[in-house]
Structure formats: structure tokens, C-alpha cells
Design an enzyme around this catalytic site. Sequence first.
Site, short mmCIF file in Angstrom:
data_model
loop_
_atom_site.label_atom_id
_atom_site.label_comp_id
_atom_site.label_asym_id
_atom_site.label_seq_id
_atom_site.Cartn_x
_atom_site.Cartn_y
_atom_site.Cartn_z
N LYS A 1 -3.88 -6.28 -25.74
CA LYS A 1 -3.21 -7.58 -25.53
C LYS A 1 -1.88 -7.60 -26.24
O LYS A 1 -0.87 -8.00 -25.69
CB LYS A 1 -4.06 -8.73 -26.07
CG LYS A 1 -5.20 -9.29 -25.27
CD LYS A 1 -4.89 -9.87 -23.95
CE LYS A 1 -4.68 -8.85 -22.89
NZ LYS A 1 -5.69 -8.38 -22.06
N HIS B 1 -9.20 10.14 -40.52
CA HIS B 1 -9.04 11.46 -39.89
C HIS B 1 -7.66 11.64 -39.28
O HIS B 1 -7.49 12.45 -38.37
CB HIS B 1 -10.13 11.69 -38.84
CG HIS B 1 -11.51 11.74 -39.45
ND1 HIS B 1 -11.91 12.77 -40.26
CD2 HIS B 1 -12.55 10.88 -39.39
CE1 HIS B 1 -13.16 12.54 -40.67
NE2 HIS B 1 -13.57 11.38 -40.15
N GLU C 1 0.80 -5.12 -24.69
CA GLU C 1 1.31 -5.36 -23.34
C GLU C 1 2.26 -6.56 -23.26
O GLU C 1 3.15 -6.57 -22.41
CB GLU C 1 0.20 -5.45 -22.30
CG GLU C 1 -0.74 -6.62 -22.39
CD GLU C 1 -1.86 -6.56 -21.34
OE1 GLU C 1 -1.65 -6.02 -20.24
OE2 GLU C 1 -2.96 -7.09 -21.63
N GLY D 1 0.84 -1.21 0.00
CA GLY D 1 0.00 0.00 0.00
C GLY D 1 0.86 1.24 0.00
O GLY D 1 2.05 1.19 -0.30
C1 G6P Z 1 -3.77 -4.09 -14.36
C2 G6P Z 1 -3.66 -5.42 -15.08
C3 G6P Z 1 -4.70 -5.51 -16.18
C4 G6P Z 1 -6.08 -5.27 -15.62
C5 G6P Z 1 -6.16 -3.95 -14.86
C6 G6P Z 1 -7.47 -3.84 -14.09
O1 G6P Z 1 -3.40 -3.06 -15.22
O2 G6P Z 1 -2.37 -5.56 -15.63
O3 G6P Z 1 -4.65 -6.78 -16.79
O4 G6P Z 1 -7.01 -5.27 -16.66
O5 G6P Z 1 -5.11 -3.87 -13.90
O6 G6P Z 1 -7.49 -4.84 -13.12
P1 G6P Z 1 -8.80 -5.39 -12.46
O7 G6P Z 1 -8.34 -6.38 -11.45
O8 G6P Z 1 -9.46 -4.20 -11.81
O9 G6P Z 1 -9.67 -5.97 -13.51
#
Ligand code: G6P
Length: 607
Positions: free
Chosen positions: A484, A503, A487, A100
Site C-alpha cells: 500500500k 539475514h 504504490e 486486449g
Molecule cells: C492490479 C491492481 C491491484 C490488484 C491486482 C490484482 O495490480 O493495481 O490493486 O491487487 O491488479 O487485481 P485483481 O482484480 O485480480 O484482484
Amino acid sequence: MCGIMGYVGPQQAAPIIIDGLKRLEYRGYDSAGIAVANSRIDVRKSEGKIVRLAALLDREPLEGTVGIGHTRWATHGKPSDLNAHPHTDPTGSFVVVHNGIIENFQTLREELESGGAALTSETDTEILAHLVAEEYDGDLAAAVRRAVERAEGAYALVVMTINEPRKIVAVRKISPLIVGLGDGETFLASDIPAVLHRTRDFLIVEDDELVTITEDGAVIETIDGGVVDRDVMHIDWDAEQAEKGGFEHFMLKEIYEQPAVITETLGGRLGEDGTTWLEDVEFDDAFVRDLETVWITACGTAYHAGLVGREIFQRVLRLPTIVEYAHEMRYADPMIKRGDLTIAISQSGETADTLAAARLAAERGSRMLALTNVVASTLSRYADDILYTRAGPEISVASTKAYLAMLIGQYLLALRLGTARGSIDRERATEIARGLNRLPAQVEEILEHDQAIVDAAGAIVDADDIYFIGRGLDYAVAMEGSLKLKEISYLHSEAMPAGELKHGTLALITDDVPVVVVVTQRATYDKTISAVQEVKARGGKVVAVAYDTDTEIEKFAEIVLRIPETDDLLAPVNAAVPLQLLAYHVAKLRGHGIDQPRNLAKSVTVE
Ligand code: G6P
């Protein structure tokens, strides 16, 4: 994000902690550390992957049966040996790990330094070790309570002291924390998969609660010392589910799990005529009839699922549906009002921005529905209604099966809302239900015929830039396909509505620049093909995702990835799958690690 592991019991702590931390690797991290209590507390820590820490432990072993460990994802201070957790007070008698952010860290740091304290790291966590030591008068739990009273922010904080060597005290505010109950041994972790192979009985520590673990079990209290009687949660997940099970990468395994995931997510929830039974969705028909606006908020892949959701809800409910990134919505003063429905989508249920946006919506009087994959996640505990996606633990940072399950969840919700509002009739609901029930077999079919996708990956692997286009639902899928790819392959990729290409971006389309077009929607087919023609005319390499019944597409596209035909409303489920595999194979050809892309974390629990 950071991973936490703690152990008290009869066995050597270090190997158990290292093993638990390894199982939390999917959360993303840049350094790792461990502390074990014996006649004194010793710490070992190291920048980089856990194998480096394990090698350090081989050279300098730690003996003892009580310990804590941590994988850190840098927030305050760069990744380094020094900034890695655990951190200690100056005497080394108190040791902490923390997940945190402490928001008043600067003020606390100055306060401590003006009192003569010498801080050795750049972290906010070290401050917590000093605070606990300052507050200690013979009772660790009381000292932790007083220390966190001085700290503002989000934390799962775990503390050990040599003065009370057979216990660990932890406190939670926002960042996740669970207790695993063994036979004569007790575990602490930030997530269930860390210890699922050791026990199936868990206690979930909630916000503003403090837990003390010993080998005899755990006592949870509120932060003010109130009694908490928490039920033990028995988890049925198969331990195998959290492991790779024969696939080269978790991502591939998770892609192949998708037919089963769709079946699971639909299981027991959908009647043949489109009637739905959604166990924790509790709003009544009167609420649904009076509904004027639906909001969807999320981040990353979950946001892309929300883009599909917007189209579904607008088509099925004929209601304005606004989809906003959670980190935008929370600062945008959105016009959310009493009687609205806000759907917060999050695989983990722990994404800090999504939690904040969901809270904001609730404060403004909206009903808040959590669409999440993680049972008892923070998001689900804030929610009025919950729809669990039942995708099982997702380990790969790049989300696949959780995304598909989010789509299925939204179809179920649309059926529930649409039939209650009367915006779709029984006949249409029956058609949608029939289509949904066919999806597992259709996705299976795509997975069984993946050679065309492997070939397509070979054809685009050397590109510098790739563009994804589509209209409406196809555009929503294009967004996810592009994410996808970028990343995990680190290729520059962008998605845009097909009509937007001319555009600006068309200026970048030259010989052999790949353009992936998703073209399933019959109502806009010809319009999308016009954009494809513009690409072709400039020499671009067109890769199309199209129905297997489409007899025209080969005239326009160099490479066609076929998907089984569905009702157009359901096409995103099938269309997403070849794009997931395309990203996977391109990344593999480029030699990347895939499951843990650089700089990214599975669960982003800080803003
Ligand atoms: C991070 C992960 C993603 C995911 C996003 C939201 O960026 O790498 O893969 O889509 O968080 O995460 P959540 O757990 O809220 O779906």
C-alpha cells in the site's frame, strides 16, 4: 486497463461517451479517443487524461448520435496521439476501439503490408480496422466475425462503419464487455459503473459472443452466428456507491466503507455457532473430507489476501495450503491434482494471469473456487464454486475494502471447510463467528481514532526507505502494508518476516530508518520483539501495530498504532486498517494524486 464506451440513441453521443470514459478512469489509462458518426465518421484523440480530449472536443466538436470511445493503456506502441484509439481503415469508413492484445499481430501486420496496406500507428488495433474493412461485403457483423477469425489473442473489439451508421458491433474474447439497455438508447462499456447512472438493466456479453446494438436494444449471438438468449441483469448498486461521496479520494472513502463491507460480506452467511451458508459454494462434505491440498492463486493485493488465507486454512483445516502468484503458478508446472481445491482470488475477476492459473488448476482436475468482488466477472464464470466478496465497486487503484472482504471470505470458507472436516469443533467455530461479528464495530473504532496514524505518517514521510516486519499472520499483513505504502507514496518499502531481518536487511537499518512492526500474534510475540530490539539497537524508528491491551509495546516502539484486541486468527482484519491509512496519509503529505498511482492499472487484463 483500457476502457470502452459506445452509444446509439437520440442524444448527442460525444458528451455521453466522455462522461462514461471518465467513470472508467479508475481502470488506468494513458490516452483517450472518440469517434462519432454523422454524414461521415470523425475521430478525435489525445495522449494524456480525458480532460485533454474534452478540451480538444471543445475546439473541434463532434456532432452525431452514434459513437464509440476508448481510454488506452499502452501495450503495443507507446502512449501517443497516434497510438490512441479509435483506429480506422485507410478510407476512414471503418473505425474500431479495442481492449486486449492481438498475439499474432506481427504476422498480420506483415500480411497487410505485403498487400500494400499503409499502417499509421504501432498498435495491434489498427490491424483489426484493416481486417474488418477487407472482410466487409455489406454486413458489418459478418465482417467482424471473419476478421476476428484471423486474429489470435484477447479482445473486446467494438466496430462502427459509415455504411451502416445506426449500429455498433462488438465482439468479446476474454476482455470484458457489457451492454446497458436504456429507453430508446443503448450503451456499450467495458464495465458497469460507466453507465450505471443512466440505466440499471444490463446484458453481459460472454466470451466468443458478438453483439449488435442499435437504439432499439441489443442482439447477442455466438461468434459462429448461433442464437443467444441472455437474461437482462438488473443491478441494484447505488449509483452513489461509485462516486466519492464527500471524501477527498476514493481510497479514503473505500477505507471508511470497510465496516459496512464486512457486514455485507458476512450478511446472511454466518450463524452464531459458526455454521455457514455460502450461496454459490456447492462442494459437498465428502469432497471436503477427502481434500488433501488447498491451493491459492492471485496477484497483487489479492495475493496478499491469499497469504493470510494460507495461515487461516493451515490453522483451521490442518491441511497443506500453497499460495502462489498466478503468474508464477501458471509456468511452474504445479503439482495440482484431482480432488484438490484451488481458490483463485481476484477483486476484478478479470486479471489475465489469475484467469490463466485458475484454468490450469481446473484442467488438472482441481475444483476451482472464485473469490471475487465482481458479479459475472470472467473468473466467476470459469469457477465451480463462487464466493462473492460484496465490497461494491472499488475505484481506487490501491485496493483496500476489497482486500478486507477477501479476508472475510476466507474466514467463512475456513469455517465451512473446517466444520465439514471436523478439524475444528463447534466451540471453536462459535468463537470465530463471535469474533467475526465484532469486527465491523472494531474497524469503526480504528477509523474514529485515526489521529495517531496521521501523526505517524508525519513522522515517516521524509524517509527514503521503510521496512515492514511481522511473523505468520502479522507478516502477511506487513506485506500488504508495505505494498500500500509503496504504490501510492512512491517510497521504497519492503516487507519481510521478522526473523529474516538479521539475514541481510539489518545492514540497512541506521538512525531513523522507519521499521513498521505488526505484532499481534501472542504465540510469537516475544520472538518478534527480539527483532524490534535489533532495530532499536541500530537507531531505527519503530512504529508498531499492536492490540490496545498490549501493555509492553510502548517500551520498544516509538509510535504505537492501537487496534482492538481480537482472537489472534482474526487480527489481520484490524491490523490492515491502520496500515492502509498510514499509506494514505504519507502519500497525501507527499502530494500525490492517490487514486491513480503512476504506471499502475486497477485491472491488469493482459499478461
Ligand atoms: C492490479 C491492481 C491491484 C490488484 C491486482 C490484482 O495490480 O493495481 O490493486 O491487487 O491488479 O487485481 P485483481 O482484480 O485480480 O484482484
